[in-house]
Design a protein around this motif. Structure first.
Motif, short mmCIF file in Angstrom:
data_model
loop_
_atom_site.label_atom_id
_atom_site.label_comp_id
_atom_site.label_asym_id
_atom_site.label_seq_id
_atom_site.Cartn_x
_atom_site.Cartn_y
_atom_site.Cartn_z
N GLN A 1 -11.09 -1.90 14.84
CA GLN A 1 -12.40 -1.56 14.29
C GLN A 1 -13.33 -2.75 14.28
N ASP A 2 -14.58 -2.44 14.54
CA ASP A 2 -15.59 -3.46 14.51
C ASP A 2 -16.10 -3.58 13.10
N SER A 3 -15.87 -4.73 12.48
CA SER A 3 -16.45 -4.90 11.17
C SER A 3 -17.42 -6.08 11.23
N ASP A 4 -17.77 -6.41 12.48
CA ASP A 4 -18.71 -7.50 12.68
C ASP A 4 -20.13 -6.95 12.49
N GLU A 5 -20.89 -7.56 11.59
CA GLU A 5 -22.21 -7.03 11.21
C GLU A 5 -23.14 -6.87 12.39
N ASP A 6 -23.14 -7.89 13.28
CA ASP A 6 -24.06 -7.84 14.41
C ASP A 6 -23.78 -6.64 15.30
N SER A 7 -22.50 -6.44 15.60
CA SER A 7 -22.23 -5.33 16.51
C SER A 7 -22.48 -3.99 15.84
N ILE A 8 -22.22 -3.91 14.53
CA ILE A 8 -22.51 -2.64 13.84
C ILE A 8 -24.02 -2.37 13.84
N SER A 9 -24.85 -3.39 13.55
CA SER A 9 -26.31 -3.11 13.56
C SER A 9 -26.77 -2.77 14.97
N HIS B 1 0.83 -1.21 0.00
CA HIS B 1 0.00 0.00 0.00
C HIS B 1 0.86 1.25 0.00
N ILE B 2 1.36 1.56 -1.20
CA ILE B 2 2.37 2.59 -1.38
C ILE B 2 1.88 3.98 -0.97
N LYS B 3 0.67 4.32 -1.42
CA LYS B 3 0.15 5.67 -1.16
C LYS B 3 -0.04 5.90 0.34
N THR B 4 -0.65 4.92 1.01
CA THR B 4 -0.87 5.07 2.45
C THR B 4 0.47 5.13 3.19
N ALA B 5 1.43 4.31 2.73
CA ALA B 5 2.76 4.32 3.35
C ALA B 5 3.40 5.69 3.19
N LEU C 1 1.56 -1.15 10.50
CA LEU C 1 0.50 -0.19 10.79
C LEU C 1 -0.29 0.12 9.51
N VAL C 2 0.43 0.36 8.43
CA VAL C 2 -0.20 0.64 7.14
C VAL C 2 -1.07 -0.54 6.71
N ASN C 3 -0.56 -1.74 6.90
CA ASN C 3 -1.33 -2.93 6.52
C ASN C 3 -2.60 -3.06 7.35
N LEU C 4 -2.54 -2.70 8.62
CA LEU C 4 -3.74 -2.76 9.48
C LEU C 4 -4.78 -1.74 9.01
N ILE C 5 -4.31 -0.55 8.63
CA ILE C 5 -5.24 0.47 8.13
C ILE C 5 -5.93 -0.06 6.87
N GLU C 6 -5.12 -0.59 5.96
CA GLU C 6 -5.66 -1.04 4.68
C GLU C 6 -6.57 -2.26 4.84
N ALA C 7 -6.35 -3.05 5.89
CA ALA C 7 -7.20 -4.22 6.12
C ALA C 7 -8.49 -3.82 6.83
N GLY C 8 -8.63 -2.53 7.14
CA GLY C 8 -9.84 -2.06 7.81
C GLY C 8 -9.86 -2.36 9.30
N LYS C 9 -8.71 -2.75 9.85
CA LYS C 9 -8.67 -3.08 11.28
C LYS C 9 -8.62 -1.83 12.16
N ILE C 10 -7.94 -0.81 11.68
CA ILE C 10 -7.95 0.47 12.40
C ILE C 10 -8.12 1.58 11.36
N SER C 11 -8.75 2.68 11.77
CA SER C 11 -8.91 3.76 10.82
C SER C 11 -7.60 4.54 10.75
N TYR C 12 -7.44 5.34 9.66
CA TYR C 12 -6.22 6.12 9.51
C TYR C 12 -6.05 7.08 10.68
N SER C 13 -7.18 7.69 11.09
CA SER C 13 -7.03 8.70 12.14
C SER C 13 -6.73 8.07 13.50
#
Ligand code: ADP
Ligand code: MG
Length: 486
Positions: free
Chosen positions: A421-429, A344-348, A380-392
């Motif tokens: 980050q929660d990407s679990d559907e149940d907890s998001i709903s 993930h070159i740009k995020t890096a 860290l960049v890989n975690l952001i790109e995997a949606g595990k943590i937001s950039y901010s």
């Protein structure tokens, strides 16, 4: 004055001297180091005692070839050294050993930005090897001039440009490129304040369209790239003024006074020195063959221009990002290291130029002193790109916590901070249900047609989830559940 300036074209050629970062001096085993106690790195050779003989430092040849290759120059196969005779108060031999007729490198160019921001080639006339003189010190003893011979015999590369430079800004850009290059090549530290990189500027002006160059003036004694630019600006104005008043520019050498921002005449052409060059009888002629050049070429590091082209053309980064990344060799090396561990070159690039550089600026440290390894930033960049943590969150919470948790992985630190980050559907709903229940008015207005309120409701959702809901996933789910209510 302003309109007369447009009638003239500015012509500039630069002579840059770079002190080489070798262990020993150019023609002796005396140590080459800056800042040593005066006159401690001085043997009979540096003192020019009769009967002493110079011995060529092989490393200087390698350095010269490196720089020549980087400038696309031709490397000469047969060379000899010359004596440049002169009364040097701080060079006891009474002459400088230099390459007069047979410089090691000829031709080539450097790519430099012009005033419009376009790239142009500035031709290189020659690069040759020579030695520095010592230093006369006038401001320590009230009655006498002192001399420090530690610098006498320090190896130099002199890089002479063609008169291809057309403005003070271009000259600034050119010296910046030379400095960047010698630093990438590790042949000079490029420190103008300490004098390890020095620049003499040759400046002339001519009427636009004129065939012949005007008479040039050489300006010396600039101790920063900014001062090179200031000195040139002053000279341009001065020379145009002379011509506009019907006078002629006299060929001379001038010095730059940084306090006044002006140049002052030092010596005129009539007083030019006759150096009585002749071949140095105490050094063997020098032969450089193809295998030797190839050996140097094979050890060349990635150069700023190549990296720039790779970042812009292959990686699709902006010119701005690419320029900033290659500006400092160690930042570029750090970036290259990150890229071995992430796609993930740009995020890096964003994280390095934003968060990491921000930290370096704030702490006033260099990237070489930065305690966090590039592999960690890649993680860290890989975690952001995997949606595990937001950039901010990565920037505001995880990054600062890395400094106290050097023994943990980034994922462990993020888990510890409870920011995955929660990407679990149940907890998001579940979060969405909470938002709908606690904001009945806004929900009603949304249903009634104020669709922009989804932004407000997303904000509430991030609040309820304490920033942990993955917005990419939560946003469409929120819209869907709201639309189902209507
Ligand atoms: P010199 O013999 O006085 O040292 P050179 O011909 O060796 O002069 O050139 C020294 C430097 O001056 C080079 O960088 C060259 O590009 C530059 N130069 C030569 N003529 C001009 C000119 N008319 N105006 C500006 N720069 C010039
Ligand atoms: Mg010259």
């Amino acid at each position: 004055m302003e309109n007369s300036r447009e009638k003239y074209e500015v012509v500039i050629g630069l002579e840059v001297h770079a002190q080489m970062l070798t262990k020993t001096k150019a023609y002796s085993n005396d140590v080459n180091e800056f800042g040593a106690h005066p006159n401690t790195n001085v043997s009979v050779v540096s003192l020019g005692h009769p009967g002493t003989l110079p011995v060529m430092n092989k490393k200087t040849i390698e350095n010269a070839i490196k720089l020549g290759l980087a400038c696309h120059s031709t490397i000469a196969s047969n060379q000899y050294f010359a004596r440049k005779n002169y009364f040097y108060p701080d060079l006891p031999k009474g002459y400088q050993i230099t390459q007069d007729k047979t410089p090691i490198c000829t031709g080539g160019y450097l790519v430099v930005k012009d005033d419009q921001g376009n790239y142009k080639n500035v031709g290189i006339t020659r690069i040759h090897m020579e030695e520095d003189a010592g230093k006369s010190i006038h401001d320590v003893d009230v009655f006498d001039t002192l001399v420090d011979l530690n610098r006498a015999g320090v190896p130099l590369l002199e890089i002479v440009s063609e008169p291809d430079i057309r403005s003070s800004q271009e000259a600034y850009n050119y010296v910046t490129e030379v400095r960047k290059l010698v630093r990438y090549l590790d042949i000079c530290d490029g420190n103008m304040e300490e004098g390890s990189l020095r620049c003499d500027a040759n400046i002339s002006v001519r009427l636009v369209g004129a065939q012949e160059f005007g008479t040039k003036v050489e300006v010396k004694n600039m101790n920063s790239i900014r001062n090179v630019q200031r000195a040139i600006e002053f000279e341009i104005t001065r020379q145009i003024e002379v011509l506009e008043q019907g006078g002629v520019v006299s060929q001379e050498t001038r010095g730059f006074d940084a306090l006044k921002g002006s140049t002052i005449s030092m010596r005129s052409k009539e007083a030019a020195n006759d150096y009585r060059y002749f071949p140095e009888p105490d050094l063997q002629p020098l032969f450089v063959d193809e295998p030797q050049i190839e050996a140097v070429r094979s050890e060349m590091p990635a150069l700023p221009r190549e990296l720039y082209l790779k970042y812009t053309e292959t990686f699709g980064l902006s010119e701005y990002d690419a320029t900033n990344l290659v500006d400092n060799k160690f930042i570029a090396l750090y970036f290259e290291e990150i890229l071995t561990q992430t796609k993930h070159i740009k995020t890096a690039a964003n994280f390095l130029m934003g968060e990491v550089k921000g930290y370096l600026n704030q702490q006033a440290i260099e990237i070489t002193e930065f305690p966090i390894q590039p592999t960690i930033i890649a993680e860290l960049v890989n975690l952001i790109e995997a949606g595990k943590i937001s950039y901010s969150i990565a920037s505001n919470k995880v990054f600062p916590a890395l400094f106290e948790n050097s023994n943990k992985s980034v994922l462990e630190v993020a888990t510890l901070l409870n920011v995955i980050q929660d990407s679990d559907e149940d907890s998001i709903s579940n979060y969405i249900q909470q938002v709908i229940t606690s904001n009945p008015t806004e929900v009603q207005r949304y249903i009634a047609g104020e669709k922009q309120l989804v932004g407000f409701l997303m904000g509430q959702l991030m609040k309820v989830s304490q920033g942990k809901a993955d917005p990419k996933q939560a946003n469409p789910m929120l819209r869907k559940m709201l639309d189902e209510l209507s």
